[in-house]
Design a protein around this motif. Sequence first.
Motif, PDB file in Angstrom:
ATOM      1  N   TYR A   1       0.860  -1.189   0.000  1.00 18.41           N
ATOM      2  CA  TYR A   1       0.000   0.000   0.000  1.00 18.41           C
ATOM      3  C   TYR A   1       0.890   1.231   0.000  1.00 18.41           C
ATOM      4  CZ  TYR A   1       1.451   0.274   4.853  1.00 18.41           C
ATOM      5  OH  TYR A   1       2.223   0.357   5.985  1.00 18.41           O
TER       6      TYR A   1
ATOM      7  N   LYS B   1      -1.616  18.496  -0.156  1.00 17.12           N
ATOM      8  CA  LYS B   1      -1.816  18.372   1.293  1.00 17.12           C
ATOM      9  C   LYS B   1      -1.114  19.512   2.058  1.00 17.12           C
ATOM     10  CE  LYS B   1      -3.313  13.729   1.418  1.00 17.12           C
ATOM     11  NZ  LYS B   1      -4.425  13.115   2.152  1.00 17.12           N
TER      12      LYS B   1
ATOM     13  N   GLU C   1      -9.146  17.080  -0.735  1.00 16.72           N
ATOM     14  CA  GLU C   1      -9.169  15.968   0.212  1.00 16.72           C
ATOM     15  C   GLU C   1     -10.489  15.244   0.074  1.00 16.72           C
ATOM     16  OE1 GLU C   1      -7.048  14.186   1.617  1.00 16.72           O
ATOM     17  OE2 GLU C   1      -6.667  15.007   3.612  1.00 16.72           O
TER      18      GLU C   1
ATOM     19  N   VAL D   1      -5.016   1.727   2.647  1.00 17.43           N
ATOM     20  CA  VAL D   1      -5.340   1.514   4.058  1.00 17.43           C
ATOM     21  C   VAL D   1      -6.861   1.411   4.208  1.00 17.43           C
ATOM     22  CG1 VAL D   1      -5.220   2.520   6.366  1.00 17.43           C
ATOM     23  CG2 VAL D   1      -3.227   2.623   4.864  1.00 17.43           C
TER      24      VAL D   1
END
Length: 540
Positions: A43, A381, A467, A49
């Motif tokens: 991952y 981010k 996001e 996740v």
Amino acid sequence: MIQRLHRSDLGNSLRTLMENDPAFRPVAYFSMEVGLKESIPTYSGGLGVLAGDILKSAADLGVPMAGVTLLYKKGYFVQEFNQEDWQKEKPVVWDPSKEMTLLPNTVSITIQGREIQIRAWVYECIGATGYPLPIYFLDTDFEPNHPDDRKLCWYLYGGDNRYRLCQEFILGVGGLRMLRALGYMNIDTFHLNEGHAGFLTLELMRELGYYDPDRIREQVVFTTHTPVPAGHDYFEFGMIDDVFPADAKATIHRMLPDRPGVSMTELGLRYSRYVNGVAKKHAEVSNDMFKMETVDWITNGIHPTTWISSGMRKLYNKHIPGWELDPGRLVQALTIPNEEVWAAHQASKMRLFARVLETNGVQLDPDVLTIGFARRAATYKRADLLLTDVARLKKIAGNKKVQFIFAGKSHPHDDGGKKLLQRIRKAAKELENDVVIVFIDNYNMEIASLLTQGVDLWLNTPVRPREASGTSGMKCAMNGIMNFSVLDGWWIEGWIEDVTGWSIGPEPTETSANAHYDENLDAVDLYEKLETKITTNGLT
Ligand SMILES: *Cc1c(COP(=O)(O)O)cnc(C)c1O
């Protein structure tokens, strides 16, 4: 309708259940990456996740589901930094046979004119009541495959676009063939976690034997994760014509006519009976972007037992019996006495600080407000928003008023992300005597656990509306930790000012049309709240 397993079924494998009842119809969940634990490095971030958390939750709930993904023998990567604080990637060395079992079945597909054998490793994810949910990891690294083909499943997001196209063909087409070889004849629903496995629709069409898009649509659901077009995989038909065998080539041209290439998201949107985004806002943004009205939303969640600390688990067991199989009961967490939550939190904080001392040689002070920021170091981010005005930061956080812990990996090809990491690491050194900032290398699920259990406040500063959901803030919430975040993704739904945490920047408007705003205002607001709300009546 998907049937849930009965209590008497639990403990039986999906294969036994299918053999005993031919009408039994499971769900097949396809994901390019699956993150189950740090010792299975298949991952890179949130997408994987989340896939792991969904599969674990399905196992807990007794939903008959099988996962399909690729086995990345070289993993994502181990993160290191050179003298200039520039990220370097090293392959991960791991041994699949220590984590999963190789199955005897093989299937074959043709890519680039060569026949390739595919085999599968199975990992059984054991649910809370003992139900084993199988996850199949596809692998091409064995004889008699051509040396180049053996490498096709080595790297997650490692190669060029052509490598990626081959991987996605293996995942979609090879994955479905493997399921059939394993006896999955009656699959109720194919769930595409992001568009990467969309080529499975070609295989469904081939199985059908004639062209009928509606029959395909009935069987497929699609979760989109990316709120910007640039984030979607795209393959020119020139390359597809080169890579695909004749029948698949003909089908894909027919499925997406009048296009210069294939957007995997478009494929997912057009050939699914149901599409969802991963937060309410994200569905709005997606409908806007795709000019549709049909994207529904199911806000992401996390798998509680994976992410809560041992201390919080004890508290939940004591005060909210039965929460494990019915996480909705966690709303009762407000009744747990503050002192008990605080004690559990302090223990988690000590564990995190012990790790920081071990890896960074820095002794953090448990009485200082500790803010965490960790995730993929993608530029959107904005991990460096905090550093916009260093003088101001010194004034607010200097003199040991606040300390910061950062972590995150940048995609190997993303120089923008690497620059971000460099900037933070350099700032940490420059500010050493004023503001304590530590950077923990090699962010993975274990470090994510330590951080989302042990910091006092979780910071998230994405550019709106990028996001899609964001899940690390939810991990914090279940550990009793407040969020300090830009109003985007899940946080719009979780945010109650001064209660669950604090917002940064403007409130969201009805549509995504406000994507244009002055980003510097976010930094101003961040400093303002840090100074007047968080450090003044906070923990210091
Ligand atoms: C939870 C998690 C993520 C996802 O974090 P976001 O907040 O969604 O960005 C990424 N990487 C790891 C290792 C995680 O555990």
